[in-house]
Scaffold this motif. Structure first.
Motif, mmCIF file in Angstrom:
data_model
loop_
_atom_site.group_PDB
_atom_site.id
_atom_site.type_symbol
_atom_site.label_atom_id
_atom_site.label_comp_id
_atom_site.label_asym_id
_atom_site.label_seq_id
_atom_site.Cartn_x
_atom_site.Cartn_y
_atom_site.Cartn_z
ATOM 1 N N UNK B 28 0.842 -1.200 0.000
ATOM 2 C CA UNK B 28 0.000 0.000 0.000
ATOM 3 C C UNK B 28 0.884 1.259 0.000
ATOM 4 N N UNK B 29 1.841 1.293 0.885
ATOM 5 C CA UNK B 29 2.661 2.491 1.020
ATOM 6 C C UNK B 29 3.582 2.714 -0.167
ATOM 7 N N UNK B 30 3.994 1.603 -0.811
ATOM 8 C CA UNK B 30 4.821 1.761 -2.011
ATOM 9 C C UNK B 30 4.055 2.585 -3.037
ATOM 10 N N UNK B 31 2.744 2.333 -3.137
ATOM 11 C CA UNK B 31 1.925 3.083 -4.105
ATOM 12 C C UNK B 31 1.787 4.541 -3.691
ATOM 13 N N UNK B 32 1.578 4.761 -2.406
ATOM 14 C CA UNK B 32 1.439 6.138 -1.924
ATOM 15 C C UNK B 32 2.716 6.925 -2.216
ATOM 16 N N UNK B 33 3.863 6.239 -2.080
ATOM 17 C CA UNK B 33 5.135 6.913 -2.320
ATOM 18 C C UNK B 33 5.453 7.016 -3.803
ATOM 19 N N UNK B 77 -7.101 6.739 -5.335
ATOM 20 C CA UNK B 77 -7.176 6.405 -6.758
ATOM 21 C C UNK B 77 -5.973 6.959 -7.516
ATOM 22 N N UNK B 78 -5.584 8.171 -7.152
ATOM 23 C CA UNK B 78 -4.501 8.868 -7.852
ATOM 24 C C UNK B 78 -3.162 8.138 -7.749
ATOM 25 N N UNK B 79 -3.016 7.273 -6.747
ATOM 26 C CA UNK B 79 -1.710 6.631 -6.503
ATOM 27 C C UNK B 79 -1.648 5.203 -7.020
ATOM 28 N N UNK B 80 -2.782 4.627 -7.354
ATOM 29 C CA UNK B 80 -2.804 3.186 -7.636
ATOM 30 C C UNK B 80 -1.918 2.805 -8.814
ATOM 31 N N UNK B 353 -2.953 16.309 -0.697
ATOM 32 C CA UNK B 353 -2.035 16.476 -1.824
ATOM 33 C C UNK B 353 -1.938 15.217 -2.677
ATOM 34 N N UNK B 354 -1.693 14.068 -2.028
ATOM 35 C CA UNK B 354 -1.501 12.857 -2.844
ATOM 36 C C UNK B 354 -2.807 12.427 -3.508
ATOM 37 N N UNK B 356 -4.997 14.355 -4.695
ATOM 38 C CA UNK B 356 -5.222 15.219 -5.848
ATOM 39 C C UNK B 356 -4.150 15.054 -6.920
ATOM 40 N N UNK B 357 -2.896 14.871 -6.485
ATOM 41 C CA UNK B 357 -1.792 14.965 -7.450
ATOM 42 C C UNK B 357 -1.083 13.647 -7.746
ATOM 43 N N UNK B 358 -1.365 12.614 -6.932
ATOM 44 C CA UNK B 358 -0.675 11.352 -7.154
ATOM 45 C C UNK B 358 0.401 11.126 -6.114
ATOM 46 N N UNK B 359 1.221 10.088 -6.338
ATOM 47 C CA UNK B 359 2.162 9.666 -5.297
ATOM 48 C C UNK B 359 3.187 10.750 -4.913
ATOM 49 N N UNK B 360 3.733 10.569 -3.722
ATOM 50 C CA UNK B 360 4.647 11.548 -3.121
ATOM 51 C C UNK B 360 5.828 11.887 -4.028
ATOM 52 N N UNK B 361 6.465 10.866 -4.617
ATOM 53 C CA UNK B 361 7.645 11.153 -5.448
ATOM 54 C C UNK B 361 7.299 12.059 -6.627
ATOM 55 N N UNK B 362 6.110 11.846 -7.190
ATOM 56 C CA UNK B 362 5.730 12.681 -8.318
ATOM 57 C C UNK B 362 5.633 14.146 -7.868
ATOM 58 N N UNK B 363 5.017 14.324 -6.677
ATOM 59 C CA UNK B 363 4.854 15.678 -6.161
ATOM 60 C C UNK B 363 6.214 16.312 -5.866
ATOM 61 N N UNK B 364 7.076 15.547 -5.235
ATOM 62 C CA UNK B 364 8.377 16.104 -4.853
ATOM 63 C C UNK B 364 9.252 16.394 -6.070
#
Lengths: 572, 423
Positions: B28-33, B77-80, B353-354, B356-364
Motif C-alpha cells: 500500500x505504502x509503495x503506491x502512496x510513495x 485512486x490517484x496513486x494506484x 495532496x496525494x 489530488x496529485x498522485x504519489x509523493x515522489x511525483x509531487x516532490x
C-alpha cells in the motif's frame, strides 16, 4: 623433515624441557591449568621422533576427539609426513584399533543414538528413561565392578541384545580391548609396536581405561601420564583420581615433573584460583604462578535478584565489551558510547554453569540482546536433526510412493519441534522443490549432515559459548562468566553429600575459573525459581574462598532494576 | 520508461519496526510513495519468509507480486499502480579482524525463493535467524559474500549504508579503511554500495576508489511512511534481471533519490546525550574528545569521508548517474505549518495532496508548481521549489540525532502567507 633438538626445545621452560626430554621410563607430568600441556606433549612427540624412533612406535591417548585433533595439527608442524603414522586418538579410537587388528570377529560399533533406541525398546519408556538406564550401564561398565545398580534386568537384556547383534557400545570398546590385551601371545605383535605411550588427562581415567594402560605397560615402561589432579571432574562417570595419586606406586621408578607457569590467565585469576583450590585436602601441592604481566582487573562478582536479572546482567556485560548490537540499542542508551571500538568477537566469551537447567534464562537474555550464542552439548536439537536425516534416508531407500516432497518433509519433521529448528523445513522445501524428489532428498540429506554436531565445541563458529563447567575443560576464553554460583548449585546438591563430593565440586569450579584469560565474572542470585517456585538462594561457599582483595563486588538493584545504576564497591 | 525502486526495508519481524510492515502494508505504502519495486526485507527470518511465501507469487519478470486475495482498497485512486517485490535481506556481521571488532551490515538481493531458502539453510548453521529480521551473525562479511556468490550467480551482495559509524564497512567505529580491507580478494565481486542517509553522491565522488562502484540509495525503512525516503531510478522494463544489470553496469540506472545528507543522523560528529554537534574541523580541534563529558566523540559520516577521500571536491566521475535531493513531503508540509510532521494537520494536508496529485515522489520531483499551488497553497509550492533547487538550510544531524530542516526564515513565512491571501 629435519628438526633440530634446539628447535624442538625452543621457548620451553625448565620443567617443560624435563618433561620433553625424559623419554625413558615412566613419568608423571603434573600440568596445572594454562601451563602449556598440549605444547609439551607435542614437543615431546617431536623430540622422540628426532631420536630416530619410528612414528608407528608412538601412542598418544587423549580424552576427546577435539583434543586429538588439536594435538595432531600441532604435531604436524614438527613431524610433517611422519605425523600420519603416529597414533593420536581417544581411548575409544584406540580400543577400535586394537579390536580391528587383533580380533577375528567383525563387530558392529553402535553409538549413543543406537543405544538410546535399544534401551527405549527394552524399557518401553521415553528417551529420558533410556538415558537414565544408559548412564547406569555405562558407569557400571567403566568401573568394572559388576555391581548391580537397579537396572540389573535391563542391563542383562541390553547385553544380550548387543551380543545378538554382534555389537559393541563405546564402553565395550575399552573392555574388549582389555580382554584382548590379556592374551599376550596373540596381542604381542600389535601391542609390542608401541614403545612410547602418552596418556593425557590422566586424572580422569576410569578403572577400565586404567586396566588398558596397565596391560600396555607390560610391553614398554615408557609411559608418560599427563594431567592435573586438581582438574579431576569425572568421578560421576566412574573416573578415579586415585589413579593419578597412585602413579608412582603403579609404575616403578617413575619421575614426576610439575609444570607451574601459567601462560593463560591474568595474575589475579591465577592467584585467586590457587587460593581456592588449596581448600582441597586431597591434592598434590603445587605453586602455579602467572606469566602474564600485572593487570589489576579484579574478578567481578555480581549479585542479582533472580536468574532473569542475572542473565540480563551477563548479556549487558558482553554488550559493553562488544559495543552496541544495533542502532536501536544505541538510541536507547542513556549516555553516548565511548566510541572507540574494541577488539572482541563473540567467541571470546563463555558462560558456564553447573547444570543444563540453568541455560534457559541465559538463552532468553542473549536472544533478547541480539547476541548470537551456541549451547554446547544441547543434543536435543542434534538428535532431532539426526532423526530427520535418518527418516529421509529411509524414504530415499524404500521409496516414497506418490508422496510429494512437502509431505515427506512434513513426516520427517514431525518429531522435531518446528521452533527448535526455526523454519528449516520451509527453507528446505523451497530450496529443493524444483528438483526431482530423489535428487531433492539426497541434497537435503547432504545439507542436514553439514549441521555440525552441537555436542562438540566448534571454534570456527563465532558465537558466545554456553556450556556446563564439565564441558569447558581444556578450553580458554578471554572473558568467562560463571552463573548461578550458589549453594546447592555448586557445590551441587544439598546435605548428605560428603567431603569427596565437595572437593570434586571445588575442582569443577576451579576448572571453570581457570578457563578465563583476561576477565572472570561470577554471578549469583538471591532468589531462584526452581520447578515454578521462587526459592531463596545463598552464595556458594566457593565465593568466600576467593580472597576479597581480588574481588570487585556489584550488587544489582532489586525490583526497580531499570532505573538505578548498580552500586559498586571494591572490597579489600 | 523509468521506475523507482527501494531495495532495503525491514518487516515487522525486525526489532523496533512498525507492525504495519506487512506485505499488504508495504504494498500500500509503495503506491502512496510512487515506488514500483520494493524489497521484501528480512527474507532470512523464518516467520517473514513464511509470510511472503504465502502472500506473494512470481510475477513473471523475476519479481514477486501480492496475491490477488490480499490486495487492499484503501489507496487513493490517484496513486494506484503495480508494485513488485524483490527478495532482500540485511545481515549484521559482527566479528573481529586484525584484532578489531568489526560490525558490517550487508544487503542481500536474491532472484527467487529457492535461492533465498538455500542461503537461509547455510546461515542457519551459523546463527539463529529467528531472533531478528536483521540477524546478527558472528560471520566475517567476506564469508557472507562468499556464501552469496556460491549460492547463486544472480544474487547480489551490497554493503549497506557504508559510512554509518557503528555498523558499516567504512564506519569509523568498527569498519575498514577500504573495501579490500574487508573483502580482500573478493573485492572485485562488490559492484555496488549503499550510500546511506548521511551521505550523497558528491561526498562519495571524493573517493576515486569508488569511481567504478555503483552508488545506490535505499530507505532502510522500519515503518511504512519512511519507505522511499531514499530510492533508485531505473530505466527500461521492470524485471529482476534489469535491476541487477543496472546495478552491476550502471546502464539503466537513471540515478538516485537522496536525503539532503545533513538531515541524516550521523552527518556530523558529536554526542547526543551531551548536546554537542561538531564539524569535522571542530572535532579535530577538540582532539576527538567531547568538551562536555571528556569521552570520545562519535565520528560522523562527513568526517569519515574526508578522512578517506583523495579528492577535494565531489566532481561527478564519468559514467556515474545523477541524483535528486528531496525532503520527505510530510516534513515539507510540517515546515510550512511550523508543526510536527506527525501532527494531524500535516497528515490531512499530505493526504489531500496525494489524493489530488498522485504519489509523493511525483509531487516532490515533477509536479508543476502551479498544480501544487492549485490544490494547496503558495507556501507549500514555494517550499517544494526551494527543495528542488536545494535552497534549504539544515542544521546537521549527529550521533543518532536527525538534522533539522529549515526551508523558511521565520521572517519569510508571513510575507509569503500575505502573498497567499492576495490570491
Amino acid at each position: 623433515m629435519v628438526i633440530t633438538e634446539n628447535q624442538i626445545l625452543h621457548g620451553l621452560n625448565e620443567p617443560q624441557i624435563q618433561a620433553v626430554t625424559h623419554t625413558e621410563g615412566p613419568i608423571l607430568v603434573v600440568a596445572g591449568p594454562g601451563t602449556g600441556k598440549t605444547l609439551t606433549i607435542t614437543r615431546r612427540i617431536a623430540y622422540i621422533l628426532s631420536k630416530g624412533v619410528k612414528p608407528e612406535g608412538i601412542l598418544a591417548i587423549t580424552f576427546t576427539n577435539r583434543a586429538a585433533r588439536e594435538m595432531r595439527e600441532r604435531t604436524e608442524a614438527y613431524t610433517g609426513q611422519a605425523g600420519r603414522y603416529l597414533f593420536i586418538g581417544t581411548f575409544h579410537a584406540f580400543g577400535i584399533d586394537i579390536i580391528r587388528h587383533t580380533s577375528d570377529r567383525n563387530y558392529r560399533i553402535i553409538g549413543r543414538d543406537d543405544q538410546i533406541e535399544i534401551l527405549k525398546n527394552l524399557t518401553g519408556g521415553t528417551t529420558r528413561d533410556a538415558l537414565k538406564a544408559l548412564d547406569a550401564i555405562s558407569r557400571n561398565k567403566n568401573i568394572l565392578d559388576g555391581r548391580e545398580m537397579g537396572y540389573s534386568d535391563i542391563f542383562k537384556r541390553y547385553e544380550t541384545t548387543l551380543k545378538d547383534m554382534d555389537a559393541l557400545d563405546l564402553d565395550d570398546l575399552i573392555l574388549k580391548a582389555v580382554e584382548l590385551l590379556r592374551d599376550r601371545e596373540r596381542i604381542g605383535a600389535y601391542a609390542g609396536r608401541f614403545k612410547y605411550i602418552m596418556v593425557d588427562e590422566y586424572q580422569d581415567i576410569n578403572p577400565s581405561q586404567y586396566m588398558l594402560i596397565k596391560h600396555l605397560s607390560e610391553f614398554t615402561t615408557n609411559i608418560c601420564a599427563v594431567g592435573d589432579s586438581d582438574q579431576a571432574i569425572y568421578s560421576f562417570r566412574g573416573a578415579d583420581v586415585e589413579n593419578f595419586f597412585n602413579f608412582k606406586k603403579d609404575f616403578c621408578g617413575s619421575r614426576t615433573v610439575v609444570l607451574r607457569e601459567n601462560y593463560r590467565s591474568s595474575k589475579v585469576i591465577v592467584d585467586a584460583s590457587q587460593s581456592l583450590i588449596r581448600n582441597n585436602v586431597k591434592r598434590i601441592e603445587k605453586d602455579i604462578y602467572a606469566v602474564a604481566p600485572k593487570d589489576d582487573t579484579p574478578i567481578k562478582i555480581i549479585a542479582a535478584a533472580d536468574e532473569v536479572a542475572e542473565a540480563s546482567a551477563i548479556a549487558r556485560e558482553i554488550g559493553k565489551r562488544m559495543g552496541a548490537m544495533s542502532h536501536f540499542q544505541l538510541m536507547q542508551a542513556e549516555e553516548s558510547l565511548d566510541y572507540r571500538g574494541g577488539s572482541y568477537r563473540f567467541s571470546d566469551f563463555a558462560v558456564l554453569y553447573r547444570t543444563n537447567s540453568q541455560a534457559g534464562a541465559l538463552r532468553d537474555a542473549l536472544t533478547e540482546a541480539g547476541i548470537p550464542f551456541r549451547v554446547v552439548g544441547n543434543d536435543k536439537n542434534n538428535r532431532a536433526l539426526r532423526d530427520i536425516e535418518k527418516r529421509l534416508a529411509g524414504y530415499l531407500h524404500d521409496g516414497w510412493g506418490s508422496l510429494t516432497l512437502e509431505k515427506i518433509l512434513e513426516d520427517a519433521f514431525v518429531s522435531a519441534g518446528e521452533d527448535v529448528l526455526g523454519g528449516l523445513r520451509k527453507n528446505l522445501l523451497l530450496a529443493y522443490m524444483g528438483l526431482p524428489v530423489a535428487q531433492a532428498l539426497q541434497k537435503i540429506i547432504d545439507e542436514l549432515s553439514l549441521f555440525s554436531s552441537s555436542d562438540a565445541y566448534d571454534p570456527t563458529v563465532d558465537t558466545v559459548t554456553l556450556m556446563t563447567l564439565h564441558m569447558s575443560k581444556g578450553l580458554e576464553f578471554r572473558v568467562v562468566f560463571i552463573a548461578g554460583v550458589e549453594d546447592s548449585i555448586i557445590p551441587y546438591g544439598g546435605p548428605g553429600r560428603d567431603n569427596n563430593d565437595i572437593e570434586e565440586e571445588r575442582r569443577l569450579f576451579y576448572v571453570g575459573i581457570t578457563r578465563a584469560k583476561e576477565e572472570l565474572c561470577i554471578t549469583y542470585c538471591h532468589n531462584r525459581s526452581s520447578y515454578g517456585r521462587q526459592k531463596q538462594s545463598m552464595p556458594s561457599l566457593f565465593i568466600k574462598e576467593i580472597p576479597r582483595g581480588y574481588i570487585e563486588y556489584i550488587e544489582l538493584p532489586g525490583k526497580d532494576k531499570n532505573r538505578k545504576k548498580p552500586r559498586q564497591q571494591r572490597l579489600f | 520508461m523509468s521506475y523507482i525502486a527501494d531495495l532495503h526495508i525491514h518487516s515487522g519481524f525486525s526489532r523496533a519496526t512498525s507492525p504495519e510492515m506487512t506485505p499488504e502494508g508495504i504494498w500500500r505504502w509503495a503506491q502512496i510513495k510512487g515506488i514500483s519495486v520494493i524489497g521484501t526485507g528480512d527474507f532470512t527470518h523464518p516467520g517473514w519468509f513464511n509470510e511472503i511465501s504465502e502472500r506473494l507469487e512470481p510475477a513473471g519478470n523475476g519479481l514477486l507480486c501480492l496475491k490477488k486475495e490480499y490486495l487492499r482498497q484503501d489507496i487513493p485512486q490517484s496513486c494506484r499502480s503495480d508494485v513488485f517485490f524483490v527478495l532482500t535481506g540485511e545481515i549484521s556481521c559482527i566479528y573481529s579482524k586484525d584484532k578489531k571488532t568489526r560490525k558490517v551490515h550487508c544487503i542481500l538481493i536474491v532472484p527467487d525463493m529457492a535461492t533465498a531458502a538455500r542461503i537461509n539453510i547455510t546461515l542457519s548453521r551459523i546463527g539463529n535467524l529467528g531472533s531478528d529480521g536483521r540477524p546478527i551473525l558472528g560471520l566475517d562479511a567476506k564469508e557472507l559474500l562468499r556464501i552469496t556468490l556460491d549460492t547463486s550467480p544472480d544474487a547480489m551482495f551490497i554493503p549497506a549504508h557504508i559510512w554509518t559509524p557503528h555498523f558499516s564497512v567504512f564506519g569509523a567505529a568498527s569498519g575498514f579503511d577500504s573495501l579490500e580491507g574487508c573483502f580482500e580478494e573478493l573485492t572485485p565481486c562488490i559492484s555496488a554500495v549503499e550510500t546511506g542517509l548521511s551521505s550523497d553522491p558528491p561526498m562519495n565522488w571524493r573517493l576515486s576508489r569508488l569511481d567504478s562502484i555503483t552508488l545506490i540509495s535505499n530507505s532502510d525503512a522500519h515503518s511504512p511512511s519512511k519507505i522511499g525516503r531514499e530510492a533508485n531510478i531505473f530505466e527500461g522494463d521492470i524485471s529482476y534481471k534489469g535491476i541487477i544489470e543496472a546495478i552491476k553496469t550502471r546502464r539503466g540506472l537513471g540515478g538516485t533519490i537522496e536525503f539532503f545528507p545533513e538531515e541524516g543522523k550521523y552527518h556530523y560528529d558529536g554526542h547526543r546525550a551531551c548536546g554537542v554537534c561538531l564539524s569535522p574541523e571542530e572535532t579535530r580541534a577538540y582532539n576527538y574528545i567531547c568538551p562536555v563529558c571528556n569521552r570520545h566523540l562519535t565520528i560522523g559520516v562527513m568526517h569519515r569521508v574526508i578522512a578517506l577521500a583523495d579528492r577535494d571536491n565531489g566532481k561527478k566521475p564519468e559514467g556515474a548517474p545523477g541524483y535528486r535531493s528531496i525532503i520527505p513531503l510530510p516534513e515539507v508540509i510540517a515546515e510550512t505549518l511550523k508543526a510536527n510532521p506527525n501532527s494531524k494537520a500535516v497528515i490531512n494536508s499530505y493526504y489531500k495532496l496525494i489524493s489530488a496529485l498522485g504519489p509523493e515522489f511525483r509531487i516532490l520531483l515533477d509536479t508543476p508548481y502551479a498544480d501544487i499551488k492549485g490544490v494547496s497553497n503558495q507556501l507549500i509550492a514555494e517550499a517544494i521549489k526551494r527543495m528542488r533547487e536545494g535552497r534549504v538550510h539544515i542544521s546537521p544531524g549527529f550521533d543518532g540525532e536527525y538534522g533539522k530542516i529549515k526551508i523558511f526564515e521565520d521572517t519569510e513565512r508571513d510575507p509569503l502567507k500575505g502573498q497567499m491571501s492576495l490570491f
